[in-house]
Design an enzyme around this catalytic site. Structure first.
Site, PDB file in Angstrom:
ATOM      1  N   TYR A  64      49.381-104.845  60.500  1.00 61.23           N
ATOM      2  CA  TYR A  64      49.631-103.412  61.287  1.00 61.23           C
ATOM      3  C   TYR A  64      50.942-103.375  61.639  1.00 61.23           C
ATOM      4  O   TYR A  64      51.578-104.234  61.960  1.00 61.23           O
ATOM      5  CB  TYR A  64      48.735-103.637  62.491  1.00 61.23           C
ATOM      6  CG  TYR A  64      47.461-102.625  62.381  1.00 61.23           C
ATOM      7  CD1 TYR A  64      48.099-100.932  62.518  1.00 61.23           C
ATOM      8  CD2 TYR A  64      46.238-102.690  62.312  1.00 61.23           C
ATOM      9  CE1 TYR A  64      46.972-100.162  62.316  1.00 61.23           C
ATOM     10  CE2 TYR A  64      45.300-102.041  61.986  1.00 61.23           C
ATOM     11  CZ  TYR A  64      45.515-100.570  62.121  1.00 61.23           C
ATOM     12  OH  TYR A  64      44.654 -99.717  62.070  1.00 61.23           O
ATOM     13  N   GLU A  96      52.285-100.062  63.550  1.00 71.19           N
ATOM     14  CA  GLU A  96      52.562 -98.790  63.864  1.00 71.19           C
ATOM     15  C   GLU A  96      53.891 -98.587  64.461  1.00 71.19           C
ATOM     16  O   GLU A  96      54.508 -99.683  65.098  1.00 71.19           O
ATOM     17  CB  GLU A  96      51.448 -98.525  65.179  1.00 71.19           C
ATOM     18  CG  GLU A  96      50.073 -98.070  64.626  1.00 71.19           C
ATOM     19  CD  GLU A  96      49.187 -97.736  65.607  1.00 71.19           C
ATOM     20  OE1 GLU A  96      49.397 -97.595  66.770  1.00 71.19           O
ATOM     21  OE2 GLU A  96      47.992 -97.330  65.181  1.00 71.19           O
ATOM     22  N   ASP A 107      57.601 -78.698  48.034  1.00 66.92           N
ATOM     23  CA  ASP A 107      56.968 -79.829  47.968  1.00 66.92           C
ATOM     24  C   ASP A 107      56.876 -80.046  46.358  1.00 66.92           C
ATOM     25  O   ASP A 107      56.508 -79.184  45.393  1.00 66.92           O
ATOM     26  CB  ASP A 107      55.355 -79.337  48.166  1.00 66.92           C
ATOM     27  CG  ASP A 107      54.218 -80.068  47.766  1.00 66.92           C
ATOM     28  OD1 ASP A 107      54.286 -81.092  47.100  1.00 66.92           O
ATOM     29  OD2 ASP A 107      52.769 -79.942  48.237  1.00 66.92           O
ATOM     30  N   THR A 129      54.062 -86.512  46.711  1.00 67.21           N
ATOM     31  CA  THR A 129      53.233 -87.696  46.598  1.00 67.21           C
ATOM     32  C   THR A 129      54.164 -88.551  45.599  1.00 67.21           C
ATOM     33  O   THR A 129      55.105 -88.252  45.342  1.00 67.21           O
ATOM     34  CB  THR A 129      52.002 -87.307  45.561  1.00 67.21           C
ATOM     35  OG1 THR A 129      52.189 -86.441  44.377  1.00 67.21           O
ATOM     36  CG2 THR A 129      50.901 -86.570  46.603  1.00 67.21           C
ATOM     37  N   LYS A 147      52.551 -89.357  40.852  1.00 69.35           N
ATOM     38  CA  LYS A 147      52.541 -88.477  39.830  1.00 69.35           C
ATOM     39  C   LYS A 147      53.503 -88.702  38.833  1.00 69.35           C
ATOM     40  O   LYS A 147      53.687 -89.790  38.136  1.00 69.35           O
ATOM     41  CB  LYS A 147      52.330 -86.884  40.012  1.00 69.35           C
ATOM     42  CG  LYS A 147      51.067 -86.605  41.100  1.00 69.35           C
ATOM     43  CD  LYS A 147      50.998 -85.197  41.624  1.00 69.35           C
ATOM     44  CE  LYS A 147      49.748 -84.843  42.383  1.00 69.35           C
ATOM     45  NZ  LYS A 147      50.004 -84.848  43.691  1.00 69.35           N
ATOM     46  N   ARG A 175      49.733 -94.565  44.892  1.00 67.36           N
ATOM     47  CA  ARG A 175      48.859 -93.304  45.597  1.00 67.36           C
ATOM     48  C   ARG A 175      49.648 -93.499  46.859  1.00 67.36           C
ATOM     49  O   ARG A 175      49.463 -94.218  47.940  1.00 67.36           O
ATOM     50  CB  ARG A 175      47.573 -93.705  45.936  1.00 67.36           C
ATOM     51  CG  ARG A 175      46.828 -93.651  44.418  1.00 67.36           C
ATOM     52  CD  ARG A 175      46.969 -92.822  43.588  1.00 67.36           C
ATOM     53  NE  ARG A 175      46.471 -91.459  44.093  1.00 67.36           N
ATOM     54  CZ  ARG A 175      45.246 -90.693  43.456  1.00 67.36           C
ATOM     55  NH1 ARG A 175      44.933 -90.858  42.180  1.00 67.36           N
ATOM     56  NH2 ARG A 175      45.152 -89.438  44.163  1.00 67.36           N
TER      57      ARG A 175
HETATM   58  N1  DSN Z   1      45.934 -80.717  43.372  1.00 67.80           N
HETATM   59  C1  DSN Z   1      46.045 -82.071  42.927  1.00 67.80           C
HETATM   60  C2  DSN Z   1      46.414 -82.292  41.378  1.00 67.80           C
HETATM   61  O1  DSN Z   1      47.513 -81.382  41.308  1.00 67.80           O
HETATM   62  O2  DSN Z   1      45.876 -82.629  40.630  1.00 67.80           O
HETATM   63  C3  DSN Z   1      46.783 -83.104  43.688  1.00 67.80           C
HETATM   64  O3  DSN Z   1      46.608 -82.777  45.056  1.00 67.80           O
END
Ligand code: DSN
Length: 424
Positions: A57, A59, A203, A229, A232, A238
């Protein structure tokens, strides 16, 4: 040894679960993985994810924690922060968001008040749920104004963005997407945001790897904050990441913890640090460039086979295809293709007359295949496989013959076998 204290390996401790995981390994090894938000992480990223850091942990933030025993967790988080800042040229990085949606919510919590007006690209035009779509918390707790794309060329209409911004005076403007195949004009968005006094937030979940690799403009100099994220095109675990200007650092950190989250997932933080280091290498820049080359080569082959590409092509890693002229919906095609070893998703297209659960389009991304080493010369076969699957699905009302599916699956596996996936 006391039975309760035995510590057998997973295959022995939980063979049923282990079988499912091994099944997923094989599926990923043998499928043509074209989901635009997915990738294969490296062995090093996988190793960092599966460590004892999951037991801890933490925090708070490095040097200011609510728990003891930070001898290694603090330096790991500091490494991840330093690497993320260097990779994207950001004043500040928060590496704790559990994923992209919590990262976006944290930015709203940090920079806006509930009820403030925000603007974002509408979901049916290629935007993301968390950019203010009505069923998302970001569209429920904030007053959301959505901009779209032009009907004729499917590009974001900056005149519409400007006039909506002047009319609604948003506190925050999102620029980013889940299914938009073109470069985003960050300087133009920044000019509009400055004119109306809005925070511009990019984003870059889909294109972060392309930004890191230098084949997509970097929004960091133009934005109050940038979210992404890490899994990708960036090819990490993740997870989520927020980058921001120094003046917003305290507000963003407070929004992530204690505003939204508890303890960070330290094993994921470590894996992010590995991925950020990988993404800073010349090999990764070549990878990012190859993703775009592959996407454009596949676009050409699909156009030659009579496919309708939204916006006519792509500048990034993804293609959005309208299947209307093929006589099949995106969902039915995606389901049938999956049975043939080709994995992609049905996707709404701009001005889609069909419902989101059974849309007119499919979305294709090239990050995973490029991680396996596929290059432009492989795209003719990728296009042929997609085309055969779509035609077979259309001819059979979405129920292609089992023998044909088995033959295509075998052909896909044979095609991919010489190009092993990282991490497997
Ligand atoms: N919207 C999803 C995608 O692009 O597959 C990810 O959040």
């Amino acid at each position: 040894m006391n039975e309760a204290r035995r510590d057998p390996p997973l295959a022995e401790a939980d063979p049923e679960l282990w079988q499912h995981i091994r099944g997923e390994d094989a599926r990923q090894r043998e499928s043509l993985r074209l989901i635009a938000s997915e990738n294969y992480v490296s062995r090093a990223v996988l190793e960092a994810s599966a460590t004892t850091l999951t037991n801890k942990y933490a925090e708070g933030y490095p040097g200011r924690r609510y728990y003891e025993g930070m001898d290694f967790v603090d330096p790991i988080e500091n490494l991840a922060i330093a690497r993320a800042r260097a990779l994207f040229g950001a004043d500040h990085a928060n590496v704790q968001p559990y994923s992209g949606s919590p990262a976006n919510l944290a930015v709203l919590l940090g920079l806006c008040k509930p009820g403030d007006t925000t603007m974002g690209l509408a979901l049916p035009a290629g935007g993301h749920l968390t950019h203010g779509w009505k069923v998302s918390a970001t569209g429920i707790y904030y007053k959301s104004v959505q901009y779209g794309v032009r009907r004729d060329d499917h590009r974001i209409d900056m005149d519409e963005v400007r006039s909506l911004a002047r009319e609604h005076r948003p506190k925050l403007i999102w620029v980013g997407h889940s299914a938009y195949p073109r470069i985003l004009d960050f300087p133009a968005f920044a000019e509009i945001a400055a004119e109306v006094g809005a925070h511009l937030v990019a984003d870059i979940a889909h294109v972060a790897g392309l930004v890191a690799g230098g084949v997509h403009p970097n929004p960091v100099p133009h934005c109050a904050a940038v979210t992404t994220t890490t899994h990708k095109t960036l090819r990490g675990p993740r997870g989520g990441l927020i980058l921001c200007k120094a003046e917003h650092a305290a507000a963003i950190d407070k929004a992530v913890f204690p505003g939204l989250q508890g303890g960070p997932h330290n094993h994921t933080t470590a894996a992010k640090a590995v991925a950020f280091a990988e993404a800073a290498t010349p090999a990764f820049a070549a990878y990012a460039k190859q993703i775009v080359v592959n996407a454009q080569a596949l676009a050409e082959h699909l156009l030659a086979r009579g496919y309708t590409l939204i916006s006519g092509g792509t500048d990034n890693h993804l293609l959005l295809i309208d299947l209307t002229n093929k006589g099949i919906s995106g969902r039915v095609a995606a389901t049938a293709l999956n049975r043939c070893g080709i994995e992609l998703n049905g996707n709404s297209i701009p001005f889609d007359p069909r419902k989101p659960f059974d849309p007119s389009g499919i979305r294709i991304g090239l990050a995973s295949l490029t991680s396996r080493g596929l290059v432009a010369s492989h795209m003719a076969e990728v296009a042929a496989l997609i085309d055969e699957g779509v035609l077979a699905a259309a001819a059979s009302n979405g129920e292609p013959d089992a023998a044909l599916c088995a033959r295509m699956k075998a052909r896909v596996a044979e095609f991919l076998a010489p190009m092993p996936a990282p991490g497997l």
